[in-house]
Design a protein around this motif. Structure first.
Motif, PDB file in Angstrom:
ATOM      1  N   ARG A   1      49.560  65.073  -6.146  1.00  0.00           N
ATOM      2  CA  ARG A   1      49.652  63.928  -5.581  1.00  0.00           C
ATOM      3  C   ARG A   1      51.242  62.468  -4.978  1.00  0.00           C
ATOM      4  N   ILE A   2      51.946  62.802  -5.236  1.00  0.00           N
ATOM      5  CA  ILE A   2      52.939  61.990  -4.815  1.00  0.00           C
ATOM      6  C   ILE A   2      53.640  62.268  -3.629  1.00  0.00           C
TER       7      ILE A   2
ATOM      8  N   GLN B   1      57.639  58.222  -3.091  1.00  0.00           N
ATOM      9  CA  GLN B   1      57.275  57.620  -4.806  1.00  0.00           C
ATOM     10  C   GLN B   1      57.736  58.839  -5.825  1.00  0.00           C
TER      11      GLN B   1
ATOM     12  N   THR C   1      53.673  65.224   0.715  1.00  0.00           N
ATOM     13  CA  THR C   1      53.570  65.025  -0.471  1.00  0.00           C
ATOM     14  C   THR C   1      55.060  66.075  -0.897  1.00  0.00           C
TER      15      THR C   1
ATOM     16  N   ASN D   1      55.248  53.119  -8.258  1.00  0.00           N
ATOM     17  CA  ASN D   1      54.510  53.461  -7.046  1.00  0.00           C
ATOM     18  C   ASN D   1      53.088  54.648  -7.157  1.00  0.00           C
TER      19      ASN D   1
ATOM     20  N   PRO E   1      51.144  56.781  -8.104  1.00  0.00           N
ATOM     21  CA  PRO E   1      49.361  58.036  -8.519  1.00  0.00           C
ATOM     22  C   PRO E   1      49.738  58.378 -10.055  1.00  0.00           C
ATOM     23  N   THR E   2      50.385  59.136 -10.617  1.00  0.00           N
ATOM     24  CA  THR E   2      50.590  59.537 -11.447  1.00  0.00           C
ATOM     25  C   THR E   2      51.854  59.533 -12.215  1.00  0.00           C
TER      26      THR E   2
END
Length: 560
Positions: free
Chosen positions: A34-35, A39, A196, A340, A342-343
Protein backbone atom coordinates in the motif's frame (compact mmCIF):
# COMPACT_ATOMS: atom_id res chain seq x y z
CA UNK A 1 16.20 -15.63 28.08
CA UNK A 2 17.29 -15.35 31.69
CA UNK A 3 20.88 -16.51 31.45
CA UNK A 4 23.39 -17.14 28.69
CA UNK A 5 26.77 -18.83 28.85
CA UNK A 6 29.67 -17.89 26.58
CA UNK A 7 29.33 -21.13 24.64
CA UNK A 8 25.62 -20.65 24.13
CA UNK A 9 23.62 -18.57 21.74
CA UNK A 10 22.59 -15.03 22.43
CA UNK A 11 20.89 -14.83 19.09
CA UNK A 12 17.85 -13.46 17.45
CA UNK A 13 16.52 -14.69 14.10
CA UNK A 14 15.82 -11.54 12.16
CA UNK A 15 13.09 -13.03 10.08
CA UNK A 16 10.76 -10.17 10.53
CA UNK A 17 12.73 -8.06 12.95
CA UNK A 18 13.26 -10.58 15.78
CA UNK A 19 10.88 -13.46 15.49
CA UNK A 20 10.56 -17.18 15.88
CA UNK A 21 13.23 -18.54 13.55
CA UNK A 22 11.30 -19.73 10.52
CA UNK A 23 12.39 -18.87 7.00
CA UNK A 24 11.47 -15.39 5.85
CA UNK A 25 11.56 -15.95 2.09
CA UNK A 26 7.93 -15.00 1.71
CA UNK A 27 6.52 -11.86 0.19
CA UNK A 28 6.03 -10.18 3.58
CA UNK A 29 3.97 -7.62 1.71
CA UNK A 30 1.47 -6.10 4.15
CA UNK A 31 2.24 -2.38 4.30
CA UNK A 32 4.58 -2.67 1.32
CA UNK A 33 1.60 -3.33 -0.96
CA UNK A 34 0.00 0.00 0.00
CA UNK A 35 2.93 2.35 0.50
CA UNK A 36 4.62 3.80 -2.60
CA UNK A 37 8.29 4.69 -2.98
CA UNK A 38 7.66 8.36 -2.20
CA UNK A 39 5.80 7.56 1.04
CA UNK A 40 8.64 5.99 3.05
CA UNK A 41 12.00 7.29 4.24
CA UNK A 42 15.37 5.61 4.48
CA UNK A 43 18.99 6.16 5.39
CA UNK A 44 21.36 6.93 2.53
CA UNK A 45 25.11 7.25 2.87
CA UNK A 46 27.16 10.17 1.59
CA UNK A 47 30.40 9.41 -0.28
CA UNK A 48 29.77 5.77 0.49
CA UNK A 49 33.07 4.69 -1.11
CA UNK A 50 35.31 7.10 0.83
CA UNK A 51 37.79 5.94 3.45
CA UNK A 52 41.03 7.44 4.72
CA UNK A 53 43.78 5.18 3.35
CA UNK A 54 46.65 7.52 4.00
CA UNK A 55 46.40 9.46 0.73
CA UNK A 56 46.87 13.15 1.60
CA UNK A 57 45.47 16.25 -0.07
CA UNK A 58 42.09 14.66 -0.82
CA UNK A 59 40.54 18.09 -0.46
CA UNK A 60 36.93 18.56 0.69
CA UNK A 61 36.67 14.78 1.15
CA UNK A 62 34.78 12.93 3.85
CA UNK A 63 32.47 9.97 3.99
CA UNK A 64 31.22 6.94 5.85
CA UNK A 65 34.52 5.05 6.17
CA UNK A 66 32.77 1.70 6.33
CA UNK A 67 32.80 -1.32 4.06
CA UNK A 68 29.99 -1.04 1.51
CA UNK A 69 28.37 -4.40 2.26
CA UNK A 70 28.33 -3.49 5.95
CA UNK A 71 26.59 -0.21 5.15
CA UNK A 72 23.92 -2.16 3.28
CA UNK A 73 23.49 -5.14 5.63
CA UNK A 74 24.52 -4.45 9.22
CA UNK A 75 23.64 -0.74 9.04
CA UNK A 76 20.77 -1.30 6.55
CA UNK A 77 21.29 1.82 4.43
CA UNK A 78 19.13 1.73 1.33
CA UNK A 79 20.92 4.42 -0.69
CA UNK A 80 24.60 4.77 -1.52
CA UNK A 81 26.59 7.42 -3.37
CA UNK A 82 29.52 6.88 -5.74
CA UNK A 83 31.58 9.73 -7.22
CA UNK A 84 32.87 8.82 -10.68
CA UNK A 85 35.61 10.28 -12.90
CA UNK A 86 36.53 9.30 -16.45
CA UNK A 87 39.78 7.33 -16.47
CA UNK A 88 42.01 9.45 -18.67
CA UNK A 89 44.35 6.52 -19.29
CA UNK A 90 41.66 4.01 -20.31
CA UNK A 91 38.75 4.77 -22.64
CA UNK A 92 35.26 3.74 -21.53
CA UNK A 93 36.42 3.18 -17.92
CA UNK A 94 35.41 5.20 -14.87
CA UNK A 95 37.20 5.52 -11.56
CA UNK A 96 35.69 6.21 -8.14
CA UNK A 97 37.28 8.78 -5.85
CA UNK A 98 36.64 12.23 -4.42
CA UNK A 99 39.46 14.66 -5.20
CA UNK A 100 42.56 12.48 -5.16
CA UNK A 101 42.62 8.76 -6.10
CA UNK A 102 43.44 6.27 -3.37
CA UNK A 103 41.05 6.98 -0.50
CA UNK A 104 38.39 4.67 -1.90
CA UNK A 105 37.03 1.26 -0.97
CA UNK A 106 37.05 0.51 -4.71
CA UNK A 107 38.80 2.37 -7.50
CA UNK A 108 37.05 0.87 -10.52
CA UNK A 109 33.37 1.76 -10.99
CA UNK A 110 32.65 -1.89 -11.84
CA UNK A 111 34.20 -3.07 -8.58
CA UNK A 112 32.12 -0.56 -6.61
CA UNK A 113 28.97 -2.19 -7.99
CA UNK A 114 30.04 -5.68 -6.85
CA UNK A 115 28.65 -5.24 -3.32
CA UNK A 116 25.24 -4.56 -4.89
CA UNK A 117 25.42 -7.88 -6.70
CA UNK A 118 26.35 -9.63 -3.46
CA UNK A 119 23.44 -7.92 -1.72
CA UNK A 120 21.16 -9.15 -4.51
CA UNK A 121 22.36 -12.70 -3.88
CA UNK A 122 22.00 -12.43 -0.12
CA UNK A 123 18.65 -10.60 -0.08
CA UNK A 124 16.93 -11.08 -3.45
CA UNK A 125 13.79 -9.32 -2.16
CA UNK A 126 15.57 -6.36 -0.57
CA UNK A 127 13.85 -3.00 -0.48
CA UNK A 128 14.66 -0.84 -3.48
CA UNK A 129 18.24 0.43 -3.34
CA UNK A 130 19.00 3.95 -4.56
CA UNK A 131 22.38 4.18 -6.29
CA UNK A 132 23.30 7.85 -6.53
CA UNK A 133 26.08 8.69 -8.97
CA UNK A 134 27.82 12.04 -8.73
CA UNK A 135 29.76 13.16 -11.80
CA UNK A 136 32.78 14.46 -9.93
CA UNK A 137 35.45 15.26 -12.51
CA UNK A 138 36.65 18.83 -11.95
CA UNK A 139 39.56 19.04 -14.40
CA UNK A 140 37.39 18.70 -17.49
CA UNK A 141 34.07 17.28 -18.71
CA UNK A 142 32.77 14.03 -17.25
CA UNK A 143 31.65 12.91 -20.70
CA UNK A 144 33.80 13.02 -23.82
CA UNK A 145 34.36 10.96 -26.97
CA UNK A 146 36.15 8.23 -24.98
CA UNK A 147 33.76 8.31 -22.01
CA UNK A 148 30.24 8.70 -23.28
CA UNK A 149 26.85 8.53 -21.62
CA UNK A 150 26.47 5.15 -23.31
CA UNK A 151 29.78 3.95 -21.84
CA UNK A 152 28.60 4.90 -18.36
CA UNK A 153 25.22 3.26 -18.81
CA UNK A 154 26.70 0.10 -20.31
CA UNK A 155 28.54 -0.48 -17.03
CA UNK A 156 25.31 -0.12 -15.09
CA UNK A 157 23.51 -2.46 -17.45
CA UNK A 158 26.22 -5.13 -17.37
CA UNK A 159 26.50 -5.18 -13.56
CA UNK A 160 22.99 -4.52 -12.20
CA UNK A 161 20.83 -4.04 -15.29
CA UNK A 162 18.89 -7.23 -14.66
CA UNK A 163 17.41 -5.67 -11.54
CA UNK A 164 17.08 -1.98 -12.45
CA UNK A 165 14.02 0.27 -12.60
CA UNK A 166 14.58 2.80 -15.40
CA UNK A 167 12.94 6.13 -16.24
CA UNK A 168 10.95 4.50 -19.05
CA UNK A 169 9.39 2.06 -16.57
CA UNK A 170 7.97 4.98 -14.58
CA UNK A 171 6.91 7.00 -17.62
CA UNK A 172 4.94 4.03 -18.93
CA UNK A 173 2.85 4.07 -15.76
CA UNK A 174 1.34 7.43 -16.72
CA UNK A 175 0.84 6.57 -20.37
CA UNK A 176 3.75 8.65 -21.67
CA UNK A 177 4.67 7.70 -25.23
CA UNK A 178 8.16 6.95 -26.48
CA UNK A 179 7.60 9.41 -29.34
CA UNK A 180 6.99 12.24 -26.85
CA UNK A 181 10.28 14.14 -26.91
CA UNK A 182 9.77 15.98 -23.62
CA UNK A 183 7.65 14.14 -21.04
CA UNK A 184 7.63 16.14 -17.80
CA UNK A 185 8.50 13.72 -15.04
CA UNK A 186 6.59 15.34 -12.19
CA UNK A 187 3.47 15.70 -14.34
CA UNK A 188 3.79 12.02 -15.13
CA UNK A 189 4.12 11.13 -11.44
CA UNK A 190 0.92 13.03 -10.69
CA UNK A 191 -0.80 10.71 -13.18
CA UNK A 192 0.77 7.32 -12.60
CA UNK A 193 2.70 7.67 -9.36
CA UNK A 194 5.61 5.58 -8.13
CA UNK A 195 5.54 1.79 -7.75
CA UNK A 196 4.67 0.36 -4.37
CA UNK A 197 7.44 -0.75 -2.06
CA UNK A 198 6.51 -4.35 -2.84
CA UNK A 199 6.89 -3.67 -6.58
CA UNK A 200 10.29 -2.10 -5.94
CA UNK A 201 11.69 -5.01 -3.97
CA UNK A 202 14.73 -6.69 -5.41
CA UNK A 203 15.40 -3.62 -7.59
CA UNK A 204 17.92 -0.81 -7.96
CA UNK A 205 17.19 2.73 -9.06
CA UNK A 206 20.14 4.81 -10.26
CA UNK A 207 20.11 8.62 -10.27
CA UNK A 208 22.75 11.03 -11.57
CA UNK A 209 23.69 14.45 -10.19
CA UNK A 210 26.54 16.93 -10.49
CA UNK A 211 26.84 20.42 -9.06
CA UNK A 212 30.52 21.11 -8.37
CA UNK A 213 31.33 24.34 -10.22
CA UNK A 214 33.64 25.96 -7.69
CA UNK A 215 37.12 25.22 -9.06
CA UNK A 216 38.12 27.00 -12.25
CA UNK A 217 37.83 24.03 -14.68
CA UNK A 218 34.86 22.37 -12.94
CA UNK A 219 31.47 22.50 -14.70
CA UNK A 220 29.41 20.03 -12.70
CA UNK A 221 26.06 21.66 -13.47
CA UNK A 222 26.80 21.44 -17.18
CA UNK A 223 27.75 17.75 -16.83
CA UNK A 224 24.46 17.06 -15.02
CA UNK A 225 22.50 18.84 -17.74
CA UNK A 226 24.42 16.92 -20.42
CA UNK A 227 23.19 13.68 -18.91
CA UNK A 228 19.67 14.91 -18.17
CA UNK A 229 19.17 16.12 -21.75
CA UNK A 230 20.83 13.20 -23.52
CA UNK A 231 18.47 11.43 -25.90
CA UNK A 232 15.07 10.03 -25.01
CA UNK A 233 14.19 9.40 -21.37
CA UNK A 234 12.90 6.02 -22.52
CA UNK A 235 16.46 5.10 -23.50
CA UNK A 236 18.08 6.13 -20.24
CA UNK A 237 19.29 3.66 -17.61
CA UNK A 238 19.37 6.23 -14.81
CA UNK A 239 17.23 9.08 -13.54
CA UNK A 240 18.28 12.71 -13.33
CA UNK A 241 18.71 14.27 -9.87
CA UNK A 242 18.63 18.06 -9.99
CA UNK A 243 20.47 20.13 -7.36
CA UNK A 244 18.01 22.65 -5.98
CA UNK A 245 20.46 25.55 -5.62
CA UNK A 246 21.55 25.15 -9.25
CA UNK A 247 18.14 25.67 -10.85
CA UNK A 248 18.14 29.48 -11.07
CA UNK A 249 19.94 30.26 -14.32
CA UNK A 250 20.65 33.85 -13.28
CA UNK A 251 22.72 32.71 -10.27
CA UNK A 252 24.83 30.13 -12.11
CA UNK A 253 28.52 30.92 -12.75
CA UNK A 254 29.17 32.73 -16.01
CA UNK A 255 31.20 29.76 -17.34
CA UNK A 256 28.06 27.58 -17.03
CA UNK A 257 25.70 30.14 -18.58
CA UNK A 258 27.99 30.43 -21.58
CA UNK A 259 27.35 26.77 -22.44
CA UNK A 260 23.91 26.08 -20.92
CA UNK A 261 20.95 28.17 -21.96
CA UNK A 262 18.06 29.15 -19.73
CA UNK A 263 15.77 26.94 -21.79
CA UNK A 264 18.10 23.93 -21.54
CA UNK A 265 18.26 24.29 -17.76
CA UNK A 266 14.45 24.36 -17.62
CA UNK A 267 14.24 21.25 -19.81
CA UNK A 268 16.76 19.39 -17.63
CA UNK A 269 14.72 20.33 -14.58
CA UNK A 270 11.51 19.00 -16.16
CA UNK A 271 13.28 15.71 -16.88
CA UNK A 272 14.30 15.22 -13.24
CA UNK A 273 12.36 13.01 -10.84
CA UNK A 274 14.88 13.49 -8.00
CA UNK A 275 16.02 16.61 -6.18
CA UNK A 276 19.12 17.15 -4.03
CA UNK A 277 18.42 19.58 -1.18
CA UNK A 278 20.91 20.93 1.38
CA UNK A 279 18.76 23.41 3.31
CA UNK A 280 15.58 22.53 5.22
CA UNK A 281 14.26 26.00 4.29
CA UNK A 282 14.82 25.41 0.55
CA UNK A 283 11.83 26.94 -1.30
CA UNK A 284 11.87 24.17 -3.91
CA UNK A 285 11.47 21.37 -1.35
CA UNK A 286 7.75 21.43 -0.56
CA UNK A 287 6.53 22.03 -4.15
CA UNK A 288 8.75 19.19 -5.42
CA UNK A 289 7.45 16.77 -2.76
CA UNK A 290 3.86 17.88 -3.42
CA UNK A 291 4.31 16.72 -7.01
CA UNK A 292 5.57 13.34 -5.76
CA UNK A 293 9.25 13.89 -6.50
CA UNK A 294 11.92 12.06 -4.50
CA UNK A 295 14.18 14.22 -2.34
CA UNK A 296 17.64 13.45 -1.02
CA UNK A 297 18.35 15.84 1.81
CA UNK A 298 21.76 16.60 3.27
CA UNK A 299 23.10 16.97 6.83
CA UNK A 300 20.97 14.20 8.34
CA UNK A 301 23.73 13.22 10.76
CA UNK A 302 22.05 13.44 14.18
CA UNK A 303 18.74 12.02 15.34
CA UNK A 304 17.40 15.56 15.70
CA UNK A 305 18.44 16.44 12.16
CA UNK A 306 16.85 13.29 10.80
CA UNK A 307 13.64 13.97 12.70
CA UNK A 308 13.38 17.48 11.25
CA UNK A 309 13.95 16.23 7.72
CA UNK A 310 11.52 13.33 8.02
CA UNK A 311 8.90 15.79 9.27
CA UNK A 312 9.33 17.75 6.03
CA UNK A 313 8.55 14.60 4.03
CA UNK A 314 11.99 14.04 2.47
CA UNK A 315 12.64 10.40 1.59
CA UNK A 316 16.44 9.89 1.49
CA UNK A 317 18.39 10.98 4.58
CA UNK A 318 22.01 11.77 3.59
CA UNK A 319 24.50 10.90 6.35
CA UNK A 320 28.07 9.83 7.03
CA UNK A 321 26.99 7.71 10.02
CA UNK A 322 24.35 5.13 9.02
CA UNK A 323 24.71 3.37 12.37
CA UNK A 324 22.84 6.35 13.87
CA UNK A 325 19.21 6.20 12.76
CA UNK A 326 16.00 7.76 13.98
CA UNK A 327 13.52 5.10 15.08
CA UNK A 328 16.01 2.35 14.20
CA UNK A 329 14.08 -0.92 13.92
CA UNK A 330 17.00 -3.12 12.95
CA UNK A 331 18.30 -4.68 9.73
CA UNK A 332 14.95 -6.19 8.73
CA UNK A 333 13.18 -2.83 8.71
CA UNK A 334 15.30 -0.34 6.76
CA UNK A 335 12.25 1.69 5.64
CA UNK A 336 9.81 3.62 7.78
CA UNK A 337 6.49 5.22 6.69
CA UNK A 338 6.25 8.96 6.18
CA UNK A 339 3.30 10.97 7.43
CA UNK A 340 1.63 10.82 3.98
CA UNK A 341 1.71 7.00 3.89
CA UNK A 342 -1.71 5.26 3.96
CA UNK A 343 -0.65 3.11 6.92
CA UNK A 344 1.75 3.30 9.84
CA UNK A 345 2.30 -0.47 9.84
CA UNK A 346 5.87 -1.73 10.05
CA UNK A 347 7.56 -2.32 6.70
CA UNK A 348 9.33 -5.67 7.01
CA UNK A 349 11.92 -6.52 4.37
CA UNK A 350 11.92 -10.21 3.36
CA UNK A 351 15.10 -12.21 3.82
CA UNK A 352 16.91 -14.72 6.00
CA UNK A 353 18.98 -13.06 8.72
CA UNK A 354 20.58 -14.32 11.89
CA UNK A 355 21.94 -11.78 14.35
CA UNK A 356 24.42 -13.16 16.87
CA UNK A 357 25.52 -11.14 19.88
CA UNK A 358 28.26 -12.24 22.26
CA UNK A 359 27.54 -11.52 25.94
CA UNK A 360 29.61 -9.29 28.16
CA UNK A 361 32.17 -11.03 30.36
CA UNK A 362 33.33 -8.51 32.91
CA UNK A 363 34.72 -5.54 31.01
CA UNK A 364 34.94 -7.31 27.66
CA UNK A 365 32.92 -9.64 25.45
CA UNK A 366 32.89 -13.41 25.25
CA UNK A 367 32.30 -15.80 22.38
CA UNK A 368 29.03 -17.24 21.14
CA UNK A 369 28.20 -20.24 18.96
CA UNK A 370 24.92 -21.10 17.23
CA UNK A 371 24.67 -24.71 16.07
CA UNK A 372 22.42 -26.48 13.63
CA UNK A 373 19.80 -28.81 15.02
CA UNK A 374 21.39 -31.99 16.36
CA UNK A 375 19.13 -34.22 14.28
CA UNK A 376 19.75 -32.31 11.04
CA UNK A 377 21.18 -34.13 8.03
CA UNK A 378 24.99 -33.80 7.75
CA UNK A 379 25.98 -30.73 5.75
CA UNK A 380 28.10 -30.96 2.63
CA UNK A 381 28.21 -27.20 2.25
CA UNK A 382 27.53 -24.26 4.59
CA UNK A 383 27.60 -20.68 3.30
CA UNK A 384 26.71 -17.18 4.47
CA UNK A 385 27.14 -13.50 3.70
CA UNK A 386 28.41 -12.02 6.98
CA UNK A 387 28.32 -8.37 7.99
CA UNK A 388 29.61 -6.43 10.98
CA UNK A 389 28.49 -2.92 11.89
CA UNK A 390 30.68 0.04 12.74
CA UNK A 391 30.28 -0.24 16.52
CA UNK A 392 31.09 -3.96 16.66
CA UNK A 393 34.50 -5.64 16.93
CA UNK A 394 33.16 -9.06 15.95
CA UNK A 395 34.62 -11.72 13.76
CA UNK A 396 31.73 -13.42 11.97
CA UNK A 397 32.52 -17.12 11.61
CA UNK A 398 31.35 -20.38 10.14
CA UNK A 399 32.12 -23.13 12.65
CA UNK A 400 32.57 -26.90 12.65
CA UNK A 401 33.50 -29.30 15.46
CA UNK A 402 33.11 -33.00 16.31
CA UNK A 403 30.46 -32.01 18.85
CA UNK A 404 29.15 -28.71 20.19
CA UNK A 405 30.92 -29.30 23.50
CA UNK A 406 34.32 -29.57 21.78
CA UNK A 407 34.23 -26.17 20.05
CA UNK A 408 36.95 -24.73 22.28
CA UNK A 409 39.31 -27.70 21.97
CA UNK A 410 38.73 -29.36 18.58
CA UNK A 411 37.19 -27.19 15.87
CA UNK A 412 37.55 -25.29 12.60
CA UNK A 413 36.41 -21.67 12.21
CA UNK A 414 36.37 -19.58 9.04
CA UNK A 415 36.03 -15.96 10.14
CA UNK A 416 35.36 -12.72 8.30
CA UNK A 417 36.78 -9.54 9.84
CA UNK A 418 38.13 -6.26 8.56
CA UNK A 419 40.56 -3.47 9.36
CA UNK A 420 38.30 -1.06 11.23
CA UNK A 421 38.47 2.60 10.26
CA UNK A 422 39.86 5.25 12.58
CA UNK A 423 37.10 7.84 12.38
CA UNK A 424 38.64 10.28 14.84
CA UNK A 425 40.79 11.72 12.07
CA UNK A 426 39.56 14.73 10.16
CA UNK A 427 38.52 15.00 6.54
CA UNK A 428 40.83 15.20 3.50
CA UNK A 429 42.72 11.96 4.25
CA UNK A 430 46.36 11.30 4.92
CA UNK A 431 46.39 9.56 8.28
CA UNK A 432 44.58 6.24 7.89
CA UNK A 433 45.74 2.67 7.37
CA UNK A 434 46.16 1.79 3.66
CA UNK A 435 44.07 -1.33 4.28
CA UNK A 436 41.27 0.38 6.20
CA UNK A 437 37.92 -1.43 5.89
CA UNK A 438 39.34 -4.17 3.69
CA UNK A 439 37.85 -7.57 4.46
CA UNK A 440 40.13 -10.10 6.13
CA UNK A 441 39.56 -13.86 6.26
CA UNK A 442 41.10 -15.90 9.05
CA UNK A 443 40.95 -19.54 10.02
CA UNK A 444 41.15 -20.77 13.61
CA UNK A 445 42.03 -24.44 14.00
CA UNK A 446 41.88 -26.03 17.45
CA UNK A 447 43.38 -29.47 18.07
CA UNK A 448 43.77 -31.06 21.51
CA UNK A 449 42.98 -27.74 23.18
CA UNK A 450 45.63 -25.71 21.29
CA UNK A 451 44.27 -23.12 18.85
CA UNK A 452 46.13 -21.31 16.07
CA UNK A 453 45.08 -18.52 13.70
CA UNK A 454 45.99 -18.27 10.01
CA UNK A 455 45.24 -15.39 7.60
CA UNK A 456 43.96 -16.26 4.12
CA UNK A 457 44.78 -14.39 0.93
CA UNK A 458 41.98 -12.52 -0.85
CA UNK A 459 41.96 -10.84 -4.22
CA UNK A 460 41.05 -7.16 -4.51
CA UNK A 461 37.35 -7.71 -5.18
CA UNK A 462 36.98 -10.15 -2.28
CA UNK A 463 38.52 -7.54 0.01
CA UNK A 464 35.60 -5.28 -0.98
CA UNK A 465 32.76 -7.77 -0.47
CA UNK A 466 32.75 -11.50 0.22
CA UNK A 467 30.53 -14.47 0.85
CA UNK A 468 32.17 -17.37 2.70
CA UNK A 469 31.53 -21.10 2.82
CA UNK A 470 32.75 -24.38 4.27
CA UNK A 471 32.80 -27.52 2.14
CA UNK A 472 32.59 -30.81 4.04
CA UNK A 473 33.88 -34.11 2.65
CA UNK A 474 34.15 -37.18 4.86
CA UNK A 475 35.97 -35.90 7.98
CA UNK A 476 37.55 -32.91 6.25
CA UNK A 477 36.60 -29.25 5.79
CA UNK A 478 37.81 -26.66 3.29
CA UNK A 479 37.10 -22.88 3.15
CA UNK A 480 35.68 -21.18 0.07
CA UNK A 481 35.09 -17.52 -0.80
CA UNK A 482 33.54 -15.43 -3.57
CA UNK A 483 32.89 -11.76 -4.23
CA UNK A 484 30.18 -12.47 -6.80
CA UNK A 485 28.17 -15.70 -6.46
CA UNK A 486 26.35 -14.95 -9.74
CA UNK A 487 29.46 -15.59 -11.83
CA UNK A 488 30.18 -19.03 -13.25
CA UNK A 489 32.63 -20.96 -11.09
CA UNK A 490 32.41 -18.07 -8.63
CA UNK A 491 33.45 -19.94 -5.51
CA UNK A 492 37.09 -20.86 -5.08
CA UNK A 493 39.01 -22.55 -2.32
CA UNK A 494 40.85 -20.23 0.07
CA UNK A 495 43.02 -22.89 1.72
CA UNK A 496 43.76 -26.60 1.69
CA UNK A 497 41.36 -29.03 3.46
CA UNK A 498 41.84 -29.87 7.14
CA UNK A 499 40.76 -33.25 8.50
CA UNK A 500 39.61 -34.24 11.99
CA UNK A 501 39.81 -37.83 13.22
CA UNK A 502 36.55 -37.52 15.13
CA UNK A 503 34.67 -35.94 12.25
CA UNK A 504 32.83 -32.63 12.17
CA UNK A 505 29.29 -33.53 13.16
CA UNK A 506 28.44 -30.09 14.56
CA UNK A 507 28.15 -27.16 12.16
CA UNK A 508 27.09 -23.63 12.89
CA UNK A 509 27.94 -19.97 13.30
CA UNK A 510 30.12 -18.13 15.78
CA UNK A 511 30.97 -14.61 16.90
CA UNK A 512 34.43 -14.02 18.39
CA UNK A 513 36.77 -11.14 18.99
CA UNK A 514 39.80 -10.32 16.86
CA UNK A 515 42.93 -12.20 17.98
CA UNK A 516 44.91 -8.97 17.49
CA UNK A 517 44.02 -5.87 19.52
CA UNK A 518 42.15 -3.10 17.73
CA UNK A 519 43.51 0.45 17.51
CA UNK A 520 42.40 2.32 20.59
CA UNK A 521 41.20 5.28 18.51
CA UNK A 522 38.94 3.33 16.17
CA UNK A 523 35.57 5.05 16.05
CA UNK A 524 32.75 4.72 16.71
CA UNK A 525 33.79 3.11 19.97
CA UNK A 526 33.24 -0.63 20.31
CA UNK A 527 30.00 -1.04 22.23
CA UNK A 528 29.03 -4.59 21.25
CA UNK A 529 30.24 -7.78 19.65
CA UNK A 530 27.52 -8.52 17.14
CA UNK A 531 27.48 -9.96 13.63
CA UNK A 532 24.74 -10.37 11.05
CA UNK A 533 24.62 -13.54 8.94
CA UNK A 534 22.49 -13.22 5.80
CA UNK A 535 21.40 -15.94 3.37
CA UNK A 536 22.89 -18.70 5.51
CA UNK A 537 22.35 -21.85 3.47
CA UNK A 538 23.08 -25.52 4.07
CA UNK A 539 23.44 -28.13 1.34
CA UNK A 540 22.66 -31.69 2.40
CA UNK A 541 21.65 -34.90 0.66
CA UNK A 542 18.11 -33.54 0.73
CA UNK A 543 19.03 -30.36 -1.14
CA UNK A 544 19.63 -26.74 -0.18
CA UNK A 545 18.01 -25.55 3.03
CA UNK A 546 17.96 -22.40 5.12
CA UNK A 547 20.09 -22.66 8.24
CA UNK A 548 17.99 -23.67 11.25
CA UNK A 549 19.19 -23.10 14.80
CA UNK A 550 19.14 -25.80 17.45
CA UNK A 551 16.03 -24.22 18.94
CA UNK A 552 15.41 -27.04 21.42
CA UNK A 553 18.76 -26.56 23.12
CA UNK A 554 18.34 -22.80 23.08
CA UNK A 555 15.00 -23.10 24.85
CA UNK A 556 16.33 -25.64 27.35
CA UNK A 557 19.34 -23.57 28.41
CA UNK A 558 17.61 -20.21 28.35
CA UNK A 559 15.96 -20.83 31.69
CA UNK A 560 18.78 -22.45 33.65
Amino acid sequence: MKKLSSSLIAACLLVAACSDGHSSHNNNSGAADRITLDQAWLIGTHNSYWVDRNVPLDFFASGVQENLIDQLLADHARAIELDIHPDHDTPHRYRVFHTEPGNSLCDDFVDCLRPLRLLQYALPDHELIHVIIELKEFTGPNFDSDHTVEDFESILESEIGEWMIRPGDILERCGAREDDPEPAFLDCLAEGGWPTLAEGRGKFMVSVLSNFDDLAPAKGTLDWATYALHGSLFDRSAFSMASSWKLDWDTLPEKIRQELSREELARARRRSAFLQVEDTADPNLSPFLARRGLVRIGSAFTLEQQQARVALGAQIMQTDSPWLQLDDRGPAQPLRPLANAPTTEEIVEPGDRILLSAPMQGSTFGEVFAWRAADARPAGWLETVPSVGAASDALACLAAAPTEAEAATSSYLLCRGKVRADRLQGANGGSGDPDTEKIRLRVRICRAGACAWTSLALDDTEAIAAAIALNFSNDCVQPFVTSDPFLSFAWHSAAEPECFADGLGAQGLAVLGEPDPLPERAMPAVTLRTALFVHTQVRTSAGVQTFQLNSRKEAQDAHD
